[in-house]
Design a protein around this motif. Sequence first.
Motif, PDB file in Angstrom:
ATOM      1  N   THR A 499      19.805  33.732  59.807  1.00  0.00           N
ATOM      2  CA  THR A 499      20.364  33.072  58.625  1.00  0.00           C
ATOM      3  C   THR A 499      21.655  33.737  58.194  1.00  0.00           C
ATOM      4  O   THR A 499      21.896  34.906  58.488  1.00  0.00           O
ATOM      5  CB  THR A 499      19.357  33.108  57.451  1.00  0.00           C
ATOM      6  OG1 THR A 499      19.825  32.295  56.389  1.00  0.00           O
ATOM      7  CG2 THR A 499      19.148  34.534  56.942  1.00  0.00           C
ATOM      8  N   SER A 500      22.484  32.966  57.532  1.00  0.00           N
ATOM      9  CA  SER A 500      23.673  33.501  56.867  1.00  0.00           C
ATOM     10  C   SER A 500      23.423  33.321  55.374  1.00  0.00           C
ATOM     11  O   SER A 500      23.487  32.204  54.857  1.00  0.00           O
ATOM     12  CB  SER A 500      24.927  32.742  57.303  1.00  0.00           C
ATOM     13  OG  SER A 500      26.077  33.258  56.654  1.00  0.00           O
ATOM     14  N   VAL A 545      11.966  40.019  64.399  1.00  0.00           N
ATOM     15  CA  VAL A 545      13.286  40.363  63.850  1.00  0.00           C
ATOM     16  C   VAL A 545      13.816  39.280  62.907  1.00  0.00           C
ATOM     17  O   VAL A 545      13.641  38.082  63.156  1.00  0.00           O
ATOM     18  CB  VAL A 545      14.285  40.591  64.999  1.00  0.00           C
ATOM     19  CG1 VAL A 545      15.688  40.890  64.457  1.00  0.00           C
ATOM     20  CG2 VAL A 545      13.808  41.728  65.886  1.00  0.00           C
ATOM     21  N   ALA A 546      14.477  39.737  61.843  1.00  0.00           N
ATOM     22  CA  ALA A 546      15.249  38.858  60.951  1.00  0.00           C
ATOM     23  C   ALA A 546      16.710  39.257  61.080  1.00  0.00           C
ATOM     24  O   ALA A 546      17.072  40.418  60.830  1.00  0.00           O
ATOM     25  CB  ALA A 546      14.788  39.001  59.507  1.00  0.00           C
ATOM     26  N   CYS A 547      17.555  38.317  61.503  1.00  0.00           N
ATOM     27  CA  CYS A 547      18.988  38.559  61.674  1.00  0.00           C
ATOM     28  C   CYS A 547      19.733  37.917  60.511  1.00  0.00           C
ATOM     29  O   CYS A 547      19.653  36.700  60.319  1.00  0.00           O
ATOM     30  CB  CYS A 547      19.479  37.970  62.987  1.00  0.00           C
ATOM     31  SG  CYS A 547      18.615  38.622  64.437  1.00  0.00           S
ATOM     32  N   VAL A 548      20.472  38.734  59.764  1.00  0.00           N
ATOM     33  CA  VAL A 548      21.115  38.265  58.535  1.00  0.00           C
ATOM     34  C   VAL A 548      22.626  38.435  58.655  1.00  0.00           C
ATOM     35  O   VAL A 548      23.129  39.556  58.785  1.00  0.00           O
ATOM     36  CB  VAL A 548      20.588  39.045  57.309  1.00  0.00           C
ATOM     37  CG1 VAL A 548      21.236  38.523  56.032  1.00  0.00           C
ATOM     38  CG2 VAL A 548      19.067  38.929  57.222  1.00  0.00           C
ATOM     39  N   HIS A 549      23.336  37.311  58.619  1.00  0.00           N
ATOM     40  CA  HIS A 549      24.797  37.313  58.727  1.00  0.00           C
ATOM     41  C   HIS A 549      25.397  37.507  57.337  1.00  0.00           C
ATOM     42  O   HIS A 549      25.055  36.788  56.391  1.00  0.00           O
ATOM     43  CB  HIS A 549      25.255  35.983  59.325  1.00  0.00           C
ATOM     44  CG  HIS A 549      26.741  35.792  59.319  1.00  0.00           C
ATOM     45  ND1 HIS A 549      27.383  34.917  58.466  1.00  0.00           N
ATOM     46  CD2 HIS A 549      27.716  36.361  60.067  1.00  0.00           C
ATOM     47  CE1 HIS A 549      28.681  34.960  58.701  1.00  0.00           C
ATOM     48  NE2 HIS A 549      28.913  35.820  59.671  1.00  0.00           N
ATOM     49  N   VAL A 550      26.300  38.495  57.193  1.00  0.00           N
ATOM     50  CA  VAL A 550      26.913  38.791  55.891  1.00  0.00           C
ATOM     51  C   VAL A 550      28.375  39.166  56.085  1.00  0.00           C
ATOM     52  O   VAL A 550      28.844  39.393  57.203  1.00  0.00           O
ATOM     53  CB  VAL A 550      26.193  39.955  55.161  1.00  0.00           C
ATOM     54  CG1 VAL A 550      24.763  39.585  54.813  1.00  0.00           C
ATOM     55  CG2 VAL A 550      26.233  41.224  55.998  1.00  0.00           C
ATOM     56  N   LYS A 551      29.068  39.242  54.959  1.00  0.00           N
ATOM     57  CA  LYS A 551      30.448  39.732  54.957  1.00  0.00           C
ATOM     58  C   LYS A 551      30.709  40.413  53.621  1.00  0.00           C
ATOM     59  O   LYS A 551      30.187  39.981  52.585  1.00  0.00           O
ATOM     60  CB  LYS A 551      31.445  38.582  55.151  1.00  0.00           C
ATOM     61  CG  LYS A 551      32.905  39.051  55.252  1.00  0.00           C
ATOM     62  CD  LYS A 551      33.843  37.907  55.566  1.00  0.00           C
ATOM     63  CE  LYS A 551      35.274  38.438  55.704  1.00  0.00           C
ATOM     64  NZ  LYS A 551      36.229  37.365  56.064  1.00  0.00           N
ATOM     65  N   ASP A 552      31.498  41.475  53.656  1.00  0.00           N
ATOM     66  CA  ASP A 552      31.852  42.160  52.415  1.00  0.00           C
ATOM     67  C   ASP A 552      32.771  41.284  51.574  1.00  0.00           C
ATOM     68  O   ASP A 552      33.484  40.420  52.095  1.00  0.00           O
ATOM     69  CB  ASP A 552      32.533  43.498  52.711  1.00  0.00           C
ATOM     70  CG  ASP A 552      31.556  44.518  53.273  1.00  0.00           C
ATOM     71  OD1 ASP A 552      30.341  44.301  53.120  1.00  0.00           O
ATOM     72  OD2 ASP A 552      32.014  45.510  53.862  1.00  0.00           O
ATOM     73  N   GLU A 623      32.856  40.685  59.705  1.00  0.00           N
ATOM     74  CA  GLU A 623      31.547  40.123  59.411  1.00  0.00           C
ATOM     75  C   GLU A 623      30.497  40.959  60.136  1.00  0.00           C
ATOM     76  O   GLU A 623      30.807  41.667  61.100  1.00  0.00           O
ATOM     77  CB  GLU A 623      31.477  38.666  59.866  1.00  0.00           C
ATOM     78  CG  GLU A 623      32.442  37.764  59.122  1.00  0.00           C
ATOM     79  CD  GLU A 623      32.446  36.335  59.656  1.00  0.00           C
ATOM     80  OE1 GLU A 623      31.536  36.004  60.450  1.00  0.00           O
ATOM     81  OE2 GLU A 623      33.356  35.573  59.287  1.00  0.00           O
ATOM     82  N   PHE A 624      29.262  40.863  59.670  1.00  0.00           N
ATOM     83  CA  PHE A 624      28.187  41.662  60.252  1.00  0.00           C
ATOM     84  C   PHE A 624      26.949  40.798  60.450  1.00  0.00           C
ATOM     85  O   PHE A 624      26.672  39.893  59.656  1.00  0.00           O
ATOM     86  CB  PHE A 624      27.811  42.833  59.340  1.00  0.00           C
ATOM     87  CG  PHE A 624      28.981  43.691  58.918  1.00  0.00           C
ATOM     88  CD1 PHE A 624      29.411  44.736  59.723  1.00  0.00           C
ATOM     89  CD2 PHE A 624      29.632  43.459  57.721  1.00  0.00           C
ATOM     90  CE1 PHE A 624      30.487  45.522  59.332  1.00  0.00           C
ATOM     91  CE2 PHE A 624      30.703  44.239  57.325  1.00  0.00           C
ATOM     92  CZ  PHE A 624      31.140  45.275  58.134  1.00  0.00           C
ATOM     93  N   VAL A 625      26.208  41.087  61.514  1.00  0.00           N
ATOM     94  CA  VAL A 625      24.847  40.578  61.642  1.00  0.00           C
ATOM     95  C   VAL A 625      23.931  41.789  61.519  1.00  0.00           C
ATOM     96  O   VAL A 625      23.965  42.696  62.359  1.00  0.00           O
ATOM     97  CB  VAL A 625      24.611  39.858  62.983  1.00  0.00           C
ATOM     98  CG1 VAL A 625      23.131  39.486  63.112  1.00  0.00           C
ATOM     99  CG2 VAL A 625      25.469  38.620  63.079  1.00  0.00           C
ATOM    100  N   PHE A 786      18.468  29.205  54.743  1.00  0.00           N
ATOM    101  CA  PHE A 786      19.719  28.640  54.226  1.00  0.00           C
ATOM    102  C   PHE A 786      20.342  27.799  55.348  1.00  0.00           C
ATOM    103  O   PHE A 786      21.378  28.136  55.910  1.00  0.00           O
ATOM    104  CB  PHE A 786      20.674  29.745  53.787  1.00  0.00           C
ATOM    105  CG  PHE A 786      20.127  30.620  52.679  1.00  0.00           C
ATOM    106  CD1 PHE A 786      20.136  30.188  51.367  1.00  0.00           C
ATOM    107  CD2 PHE A 786      19.594  31.868  52.969  1.00  0.00           C
ATOM    108  CE1 PHE A 786      19.638  30.984  50.353  1.00  0.00           C
ATOM    109  CE2 PHE A 786      19.089  32.678  51.963  1.00  0.00           C
ATOM    110  CZ  PHE A 786      19.100  32.235  50.642  1.00  0.00           C
ATOM    111  N   ALA A 787      19.720  26.686  55.653  1.00  0.00           N
ATOM    112  CA  ALA A 787      20.035  25.965  56.889  1.00  0.00           C
ATOM    113  C   ALA A 787      21.368  25.235  56.859  1.00  0.00           C
ATOM    114  O   ALA A 787      21.926  24.937  57.911  1.00  0.00           O
ATOM    115  CB  ALA A 787      18.915  24.968  57.204  1.00  0.00           C
TER     116      ALA A 787
END
Length: 842
Positions: A499-500, A545-552, A623-625, A786-787
Amino acid sequence: MTVDRYRQFLETKVKMAPRTGFEVSEDEINPALQPHQRDIVRWGVAGGRRAYFARFGLGKTVMELETSRLILERAGGRGLIVMPQDVRIEFRDDARNILGWSTVPEFIRRIEDADETGLYLTNYETIREGKLDPAEFTVASLDEAAVLRSYGSKTYQEFLPLFEDVRFRYVATALPSPNRYKELIHYAGFLGIMDTGQALTRFFQRNSTKAGDLTLYPHKTREFFLWLNSWAIFLQQPSDLGHSDEGYILPELIVRWHEVKVDIADAGADDDGQLRLMRDAAVGLQATAREKRNTLSRRIEKLVEIRSASPADHFILWHDLEDERRAIEAALPQSRSVYGTQDPDEREQTIVGFKAGEITDLAAKPVMLGAGGNLQRHCHRAIYAGIGHKFHDFLQSVHRLQRYGQRYPVEIDLIYAETEREVRRDLERKWAQDRELRETMSALIKEHGLDKLSGFDVLTRSIGIDRQEAAGENWRVANNDCVDETRRMATNSVDLVVTSIPFGTQYEYCASYNDFGHNDDNAGFFRQMDFLTPELLRVLKPGRVACVHVKDRIQFGSVTGTGRYTVEPFHADTIEHFRAHGFLYMGMRVITTDVVRENNQTYRLSYGEMLKDATKMGAGSQEFVLMFCKPQSDRSRGYADDPVIKSAEEYGLARWQIDAHGYWQSSGNRLLAPDEWKALAGRKGGMQAIIAHWREENLATVYDYGRHVEVAEALASIDALPKTYMAVPPHSADPSVWTDINRMLTLNTDQAAKGREQHVCPLQFDIVDRLIDLYSMRGELVYDPFAGIGTVPYRAVLRGRLGAGAELEAKYWRDSIRYLEAAERQLAVPSLFDLLTSEEAA
């Protein structure tokens, strides 16, 4: 109980203006006030911090005076009204002649001139220069606060916080420019209604290609104006509040445009010394100023012609340049002028003389005399020696004459050069937009009234959603709040979460208060995540695993008060949040971004600013995962309860070694020299060749910073270094740094092709595919809370998995259904090899 707590949390998001003042009865208000003025004063005193945006002639001056008097009667201390220098005459006249005060407010420039109690007047320059501390006063009102814009944005932002310690605050202006949203937001910040940064995030989307360009979210328009009306009264006429408009009908406005011909062949030369064929049309501020200078004599000739045709009338002669003022004085000896360097007492005497009819022609700049003064008594004519882009100053100047009580139609003559047609069009466009938005404000007041305009009942209707679901053989997506949807899922039922999450308060996706992007700050965002993250932990299988895409997030110095851009480490906050809820943190993948494009969005890394002071330049925001896992049941072993098993044929030793090592050795080919890069740029399709070759070379060799700079400088020397994106960015072969993400590979590409609304923040296919391949097996369930338009379940289906998702915004959900149905159709179509295999079997 938990559901009720979540509902209670959502209701705390409804932000309307607080009431911090005093209730007053009708008989406490000065009987000289008109009915609409009494209503507004009673509302304003009760609110304690309010804005009076009353149209010209509706009596904002007496409302400010009476509001301040009532506040001081209850709270004690001193009151201060801050205004443009030349408006103090109006306040003293209205206090004496309308309100009947025996003692009128004194004008002061330092606190020593004031008693311990009483109401005083001062000008903006006094506060701006630090001669008078607003903290010495109990109540303060900014009259014609819009003039602060003329000081520049920096001064404007520094000025408002000076009043933070004043208990009761007011803003009053006839023209708050509802089409200049940032100005209105600054007023809210001044009044303590909502922090400027919060308001910008809540109601506006930023242009992804241009910093500072704000657009009101279409789905937030009504809420924005309801919020405005909870602390600001945009009064157009008394009937907006249910009173008679008798005596408040504006006189007719007669507008005449006069185009002055110019010699367009007299074009001169450009900056490079090349002769122009003809004069360019004036569009920008610099071009407009140039045309004003070039056409001065012709415009003054037209002004004198218009003036001479009506010798009995009195005129205001508006101008923008000092050269225009001097030319007017020379052409019309009977005229008198007011200007900045003039002695204040002489300027005041000139204004008083014109108001009394003793002076027939008054020359002034709209930026100086356009705000606040009532000049209609003996005058209904105005000539503009030129026009410009400053709509606010222009409209203010028009309403020095077009006011309630004016006995004649108001006639204005506007003179402009032939090359300024675009300026005229811009002025007329802003004028039409202003009228439209004022009608919107009037409609809201009429609909909700003044006392009932809390807006809470209206706004809370956007809390909650009627759940909808769509499903196929390999997918299921719900139109629902993700908290509720995840609660409905069985424990240990999800194999992988990709998810992002909304980046704190960076974006809002829909009109519902359930929207995670609709929070005042990061703390509010993570409070809402506190309801979701435990559910994600529950539904995820142990060890998975839960992969979460984020950005500062980039924070602007004008909002934080630091004076420079800073970075909010949102990825770090996200890590701590998931860890606090029981997830194990496994590390991150870094996704590089284009620093040039980012600068076009924020100006944070401005090359020009870096030349002035390199300490201002930070680093590009990547960006980060983030990878988290739910603890496995057997803590003595590191395997998931249901491990993701890969065969040696599918994932060979060679591939593992390369992935694990993360470093690619040189193939031995010689690198291109800087001159060869220049030659490559000159070929057809050269830029694409440069991008491709640079990536190949960058990954195949040991990185050399000096050579990287040489290549970029070589391209810049022949004008082949793009200013809108990076052609030669740094690349990495490390598996934890992804520099090869194709940002065009999103469902937004298809959305745009089909003319549908694009998602605010789409997730790239490359990212999703890699995570699905690495952390799940065929036939397993991949879930995205958050599709959006369905990127994660869509890619999951195409890669042989089951896809599931939740989306709050109905239009995004409907689009996701189309993509998922298309994915299943694509899987159902057999390939040529499938057909051959089936024939052989037969």
